[in-house]
Motif scaffolding. Structure first.
Motif, short mmCIF file in Angstrom:
data_model
loop_
_atom_site.label_atom_id
_atom_site.label_comp_id
_atom_site.label_asym_id
_atom_site.label_seq_id
_atom_site.Cartn_x
_atom_site.Cartn_y
_atom_site.Cartn_z
N ALA A 44 0.84 -1.20 0.00
CA ALA A 44 0.00 0.00 0.00
C ALA A 44 0.88 1.25 0.00
N SER A 57 -8.98 -4.70 6.49
CA SER A 57 -8.87 -4.18 5.13
C SER A 57 -7.84 -3.05 5.04
N SER A 94 -6.92 0.02 2.28
CA SER A 94 -7.26 0.67 1.02
C SER A 94 -6.27 1.79 0.77
N ASP A 95 -5.80 1.85 -0.49
CA ASP A 95 -4.80 2.85 -0.85
C ASP A 95 -5.30 3.68 -2.02
N GLN A 96 -4.51 4.66 -2.43
CA GLN A 96 -4.89 5.54 -3.53
C GLN A 96 -3.99 5.33 -4.74
N GLY A 102 -4.19 0.69 -8.35
CA GLY A 102 -5.11 -0.45 -8.29
C GLY A 102 -4.63 -1.60 -9.16
N ASP A 155 -10.29 -5.80 -4.45
CA ASP A 155 -11.36 -5.05 -5.11
C ASP A 155 -10.82 -3.67 -5.45
N GLY A 210 -10.68 0.24 -4.96
CA GLY A 210 -10.83 1.05 -3.75
C GLY A 210 -12.07 1.93 -3.82
N LEU A 217 -8.40 -2.05 -2.77
CA LEU A 217 -8.92 -2.44 -1.47
C LEU A 217 -8.60 -3.92 -1.29
N THR A 265 -8.95 -7.00 1.30
CA THR A 265 -9.70 -7.42 2.48
C THR A 265 -9.29 -8.82 2.88
#
Length: 150
Positions: free
Chosen positions: A58, A83, A85-87, A90, A135, A137, A144, A146
């Protein structure tokens, strides 16, 4: 052999603290929110490997000054979910299974790596009775990841 019952929250908190210097270097903010301790029979070293791989990915794929959200929540059907989630860029839906293969790297990637991180994470999750899924984000941006613990 039976694993000792440990707090997943504490294990995650420890590993996020260890990753903080790397995140700070890149100006990345890690936000951790836990609904509860999620006490489970866990194998400490493999949980560490799982969290270390997912948080370092991440950080690596996030843009400078980005934000990573780490959440530990209870699952309605029992167990809990962790979980990340990053920016970052993807992972395209058609490649989300392939990235768990050892040494597989998405073509054209700028970041260096061996292609082992997600393979290690998947095995570590399985060792702890958990499953990983990937998935898009929030708002379709980033990734994302999980991990569902039974």
């Amino acid at each position: 052999t039976a694993q000792p019952v440990m707090s997943l929250e504490n294990l995650v908190r420890d590993r996020l603290a260890a990753a903080a210097p790397l995140a700070l270097q890149r100006g990345i903010d890690i936000d951790f929110h836990a609904e509860g301790a999620c006490d489970r029979p866990l194998h400490q070293e493999t949980v560490w490997a799982l969290v270390d791989n997912l948080i370092s990915n991440a950080i690596k794929y996030s843009p400078e000054n980005g934000r990573i959200a780490v959440r530990l929540s209870d699952r309605p059907e029992g167990g809990c979910s962790l979980s990340f989630s990053d920016q970052g860029p993807g992972i395209a839906e058609d490649l989300r299974q392939r990235v768990f293969e050892r040494f597989y790297r998405i073509p054209g990637q700028a970041q260096s790596g061996s292609g082992l991180g997600l393979a290690i994470a998947e095995r570590a999750a399985a060792r702890n009775g958990a499953a990983i899924r990937l998935d898009a984000g929030p708002e379709g941006r980033g990734l994302l990841v999980t991990v569902d613990f039974a």
